[in-house]
Enzyme design. Structure first.
Site, mmCIF file in Angstrom:
data_model
loop_
_atom_site.group_PDB
_atom_site.id
_atom_site.type_symbol
_atom_site.label_atom_id
_atom_site.label_comp_id
_atom_site.label_asym_id
_atom_site.label_seq_id
_atom_site.Cartn_x
_atom_site.Cartn_y
_atom_site.Cartn_z
ATOM 1 C CE LYS A 32 44.324 43.927 45.022
ATOM 2 N NZ LYS A 32 45.405 45.058 44.229
ATOM 3 C CB SER A 41 42.876 47.744 43.356
ATOM 4 O OG SER A 41 44.065 46.905 43.289
ATOM 5 C CB SER A 86 46.549 48.732 43.247
ATOM 6 O OG SER A 86 45.560 49.109 42.105
#
Lengths: 486, 510, 93
Positions: free
Chosen positions: A80, A155, A179
């Site tokens: 990420k 997210s 997330s």
């Protein structure tokens, strides 16, 4: 060990479809070059549609797969874009960090490198992890591989979509209020938010420091356990890192769950939630029962306050954490005649709408005259929510709930109503407030073919029980074998 | 109208650790710009702080020496504001659970004359001209005032970087070497009532910090900084007036002058029926005035909240007692000992003790059999004068004039080898050349003349040469004797024993 | 409640365009309205949670551990002069 790994050995599965475990076994025998090539060609064909990666090793730039060493045997993995990698641009999907190149590796990156993983790509995300749909990325939304009209969740939407679309073997995400779990649910994969303190946060660009945890997003529970063995553990650079010893998580994959007590919290099954989601999770409870677990009702009475607490305490921390993005030392800067103008212009042009919303909210709840009514109150109610879990875990080993109240929604559906968006995290947020571990894993599909995820929550540092139950369920149902049609 | 000043001081001291408060970077002063930096002290995204254990220990030492309440529970908080020298846009500080709570510190001074500490050579010279020579006696006549000053708190926090404005067009430059250095902020209660008391407070505090060896206390290098909160009120009133915060003082002397100026400024305002505005003002050393900082566009709102990246700390009673047991002798104890063991006056003991190195020098000399009272006088007059006039410091005094020299010198005076007057010359020569006083006396033949025959013949010569003075003396003018003694001293190049010279002249004239 | 958007934006160093400010003010007022539900809970005897972990006293030893990131960091800095970071003149206006 599993049925699928045998298939891989026989070579029936396209290489990009291998699980992480299968890819490791393959790489140990055949080397990782072909795995790497398979992912590059997959990513080159799919990324323009899904936008899951912000950056990846393309075929025109010479790839440098790591040698086949260590437990991860050079297998490619995706990160990420809020986890620092030395020498590689890391942006949190924000314009304000454009051109930001960290001078150091996050602890998890060091660990992955040491374990022999090849860092393959950096995943799109909601800007600064602010969002549940991946629509707030400054570099465009990520699409759900199961239906590109829909959001992949957020997210860590890029990480989840990439794993679901077989563009990578596994990915790291971060979870502050859901997330990792919510995008895992929306994309039909496995995602674990470990106990707060289990994995070092050093090098994770902070959102809500007392909530944030890094965790794996994988195709199977076993893959998740393999990664946890690498990632978990104490780090002297993170004061909030737990000293508890790290077990071998793969040893928990016994499929034995007889006598396990699983609680169903009544507050998580309320009027207005999606019927298909509710049915899948209740069906999952029946499957656990069939496998020998005992299902019990439990109560988490303060659940309804979770979102309110979260949007006070987490954004307060965020507003402070994001102060450093001011154009002085790194990232984006708007040239200006004086310092004040530089601050205001850099931050106003550099942050997106959701980041501004949260910075303002967080600044407000900490400001003079409001601290006690908001921030302190929020921290106190956080205590009540933690106590809910402490009580519930006196009666059960695990708590089962839906991961999200609905299946993946359409892009744009909630983007104009932030509060509605925030409320879609109602089932994942309490876990971060309490700091406990929780996993989302597939528990079925809607009639229209969208994945549904369920959440298994456990006591602090009891990830093993989650792995045990998750693996048993996964092997029983085989949902992970279903692939989106791309 | 009579006004009473109300003063509180905020002192920031850098603690003497090897590494910074939350990272492993060196705290060394004077390095190349940004050399001592890392992701943590640069506030790089993703970096996290971990507390330096030694910094906490040093902070506790200070707390114990300042009689602070130590609850044993402490945490850190974020103080949020934007400034380029603050890399994270927040400072890790302590808000409601400081390491050290309420305490106190005793100051001792003479009214209108704070006791001056010598390390700050310039201040010493300016503050205490009478401390040289015989005027010391005048001071002894005045009574020392002792006063307890409250300490509000002493908390740990990280220092900011340095911003350079000068000489760069349209830009400022930032050096983060200092960022993250451990600071202890020591806040006094508004208990100080005059610039002299403020000065005495600073000297006492500095002495304690130096005895504890927790800080360099070097104002020039910025390892000690002081801001003053100053207000005035009508005498007898219990409510505080509006205060101004004064910053930018570079020496204790400057603090004293700035407070003096500020009291006058505020008094003038009130006298002309104007209001004092609550504001931050900067001391301008060259102009000798305070100036308002250009108005801030907004009020400060630091939005303190508990630092989530650091866990809380609890310090056991045993740990605290262990640190207490290891505390060195503190100035107040040493003053008592000096008075008791060496029969020094309160004032002399204080002057010596408030500079640790000076006190050590004194004790070394005494150990070499120097008479304590004489040693104290000679240190405070001749030796400090030499240190100051050479722009040296007490630290280097032993290099130029070791304490053994002082003992030797005092021995020469006591056994009447040289007079006190000649001794002053000997010290100067010795300080300059590095030769011992005994060697200097021998080389320059400075031994006192006690040979009566020699003195008598010299006296006859003087009497013959100055008939008028002789006549004056015989006519009853006593001061004529002084002149004749002076002439006799001159004749012997100052080496005549003054007492003997006096006796011989009187005998010959009567 | 009425959200003082100008003041808060100033504290956060954000300059908002009028339409942006209006929209954000609306959003934030809605969120703060929602958050009001916490007021119904009695928390008088509840201690606040700052940390979910029950750990304390995490220290590092006082050892110098040079990092030597300066050149790497300055290479990507948005403004530098020599070994300094460079920012526009600090003007208090």
């Amino acid at each position: 060990m599993t049925g699928s790994s045998i298939k891989a050995e026989k070579g029936n599965t396209p290489l990009h479809q291998l699980t992480f475990k299968e890819a490791i076994d393959y790489s140990k025998k055949e080397g990782n070059k072909t795995l790497f090539d398979a992912l590059i060609s997959r990513a080159e064909s799919l990324n323009p549609r899904l936008n899951a990666f912000l950056r990846f090793n393309k075929s025109d730039s010479p790839p440098h797969p790591s040698p086949v060493t260590g437990p991860l045997a050079g297998v490619p993995i995706s990160i990420k874009d809020n986890i620092c990698i030395r020498g590689l641009e890391t942006t949190c999907a924000s314009k304000i960090l454009a051109g930001h190149v960290p001078p150091y590796d996050a602890t998890v990156i060091e660990k992955l490198k040491t374990a022999g993983a090849t860092l393959f790509s950096q995943c799109n995300m909601d800007e600064f992890a602010f969002g549940s749909s991946n629509e707030s990325s400054a570099f465009g939304p990520v699409k759900n591989p199961w239906d590109i009209e829909r959001v992949p969740g957020g997210s860590s939407g890029g990480s989840a979509a990439a794993v679901a679309a077989d563009m990578t073997y596994a990915a790291l995400g971060s979870d502050t209020g859901g997330s990792i779990r919510q995008p895992a649910a929306f994309c039909g994969i496995v995602g674990l938010k470990p106990t707060y303190g289990r994995i070092s946060r050093y090098g994770l660009i902070a959102f809500g420091s007392s909530f944030d945890q890094i965790g794996p997003l994988t195709k199977t529970v076993e893959d998740c356990a393999i990664l946890m063995n690498i990632l978990a553990g104490h780090d002297s650079r993170d004061s909030t890192s737990a000293p508890n010893p790290v077990p071998d998580y793969t040893k928990a994959l016994t499929q034995q769950i007889k006598g396990l007590k699983i609680g169903l919290p009544k507050e998580y099954f309320v009027e207005g939630m999606d019927k298909e989601v509710e049915k899948s999770v209740r069906d999952a409870a029946e499957i656990f029962k069939k496998l020998g677990a005992e299902i019990k009702p439990v109560s988490l009475p303060h659940t309804e306050y979770s979102v309110a607490v979260y949007y006070i305490v987490a954004v307060a921390e965020a507003s402070s954490n994001l102060g450093r993005f001011d154009g002085v030392e790194f990232g984006f800067r708007v040239p200006a005649k004086d310092l004040k103008e530089m601050y205001f212009e850099t931050r106003s042009q550099g942050f997106g709408a959701e980041a501004k919303r949260r910075i303002l909210l967080g600044t407000f709840v900490l400001s003079a005259g409001y601290y006690e009514a908001y921030y302190l109150k929020g921290q106190k109610v956080r205590t009540l929510i933690r106590e809910d879990f402490t009580q519930a875990f006196k009666e059960v080993d695990l708590i089962l709930s839906p991961t999200a109240p609905t299946p993946p929604f359409k892009i744009g559906e909630k983007s104009s109503d932030p509060l509605a968006m925030y409320l879609s995290d109602i089932f994942t947020i309490p876990v971060n407030l309490a700091g406990i571990p929780a996993m989302s894993l597939p528990c079925g599909f809607t009639k229209s073919g969208l994945p549904i995820g369920m959440q298994l929550m456990a006591k602090p540092f009891d990830e093993e029980t989650i792995f045990r139950a998750g693996h048993a369920f996964e092997q029983e149902t085989g949902y992970y074998k279903q692939k989106p049609k791309l | 109208m009579n006004y009473e000043p109300v003063i509180g001081l905020e002192v920031h001291v850098q603690l003497l650790t090897q590494s910074k408060l939350f990272c492993g970077c060196s705290t060394k002063f004077g390095e190349e710009p940004n050399k001592n930096t890392c992701p943590v002290c640069l506030g790089w995204p993703g970096s996290l702080p971990v507390l330096n254990e030694e910094a906490l220990k040093l902070a506790l030492k200070v707390g114990l020496a300042l009689n602070c309440e130590i609850s044993g529970r402490l945490k850190f908080d974020r103080k949020n504001y934007f400034y380029p020298d603050l890399p994270k846009a927040y400072q890790i500080s302590q808000y409601d659970n400081p390491v050290n709570g309420k305490g106190w510190l005793e100051i001792e001074y003479k009214p209108n004359k704070a006791v001056i500490l010598s390390p700050d050579a310039e201040a010493s010279k300016m503050e205490n001209p009478e401390a040289q020579g015989d005027s010391q006696k005048v001071q002894d006549d005045k009574k020392m005032i002792t006063k307890k000053i409250g300490i509000t708190r002493a908390h740990l926090e990280e220092d900011a970087g340095k911003l350079l404005h000068e000489g760069i067009a349209a830009a400022s430059l930032v050096d983060y070497n200092r960022a993250g250095t451990p600071l202890l902020e020591i806040v006094s209660e508004p208990d100080l009532r005059s610039p002299e008391e403020a000065y005495a407070y600073l000297t006492s505090l500095k002495a304690i910090l130096q005895y504890l060896e927790v800080s360099d206390c070097n104002m020039e290098e910025g390892s000690l900084r002081c801001d003053a909160n100053v207000s005035i009120r009508k005498a007898g009133e219990s409510k505080f007036g509006t205060k101004a915060e004064i910053k930018n003082m570079n020496s204790f002397k400057a603090v004293q002058k700035a407070i003096q100026y500020e009291i006058k400024r505020q008094t003038d305002l009130l006298e002309s029926h104007e209001r004092v505005i609550q504001e931050t003002r900067l001391w301008n050393e060259t102009k000798g005035q305070t100036f308002t900082m250009r108005s801030k566009e907004e009020a400060h709102d630091y939005r303190y909240f508990p630092e989530p990246d650091l866990v809380p700390f609890s310090i056991s009673k045993e740990t605290v007692e262990g640190i207490r047991k290891d505390l060195p002798e503190l100035p107040v104890q040493r003053v008592d000992r000096f008075i008791k063991n060496y029969s020094l006056s309160d004032y002399d003991a204080l002057v010596l003790v408030q500079d640790k190195q000076l006190a050590n020098y004194f004790e070394t000399a005494v150990a070499e059999k120097a008479n304590p009272k004489l040693a104290s006088n000679w240190i405070q007059s001749e030796l400090l004068a030499l240190v100051n006039s050479n722009k040296h410091t007490v630290e280097t005094l032993p290099k130029f004039f070791p304490a053994t020299y002082l003992a030797e010198l005092l021995g020469l005076i006591e056994n009447q080898t040289i007079s006190g007057k000649i001794a002053k010359d000997v010290v100067a020569i010795s300080y300059e050349s590095g030769k011992s006083p005994g060697t200097v006396v021998k080389e320059k033949s400075l031994e006192q003349v006690t040979d009566t025959k020699l003195l008598e013949s010299a006296a006859d010569k003087i009497i013959a040469a100055h008939p008028k003075s002789v006549a004056d003396f015989k006519a009853g003018k006593r001061q004529a004797l002084g002149f004749l003694v002076g002439q006799l001293m001159k004749e012997t190049q100052g080496k005549a024993n003054p007492k003997l010279a006096n006796e011989i002249l009187v005998r010959k004239l009567s | 409640m009425s959200f003082e958007i100008e003041k808060i934006a100033g504290l956060a160093r954000l300059h908002l365009k009028p339409e942006e400010a209006a929209k954000l003010k609306n959003d934030l007022e809605a969120i703060l309205g929602y958050v009001k539900k916490l007021e119904t809970l009695d928390t008088q005897n509840v201690s606040p949670t700052s940390h979910v972990l029950e750990i304390e006293n995490v220290f590092r030893p006082d050892q110098v551990n040079p990092s030597q990131v300066r050149d790497e960091v300055l290479k990507h800095a948005p403004g530098r002069e020599g070994n300094f970071f460079k920012v526009p003149k600090v003007v208090d206006k």
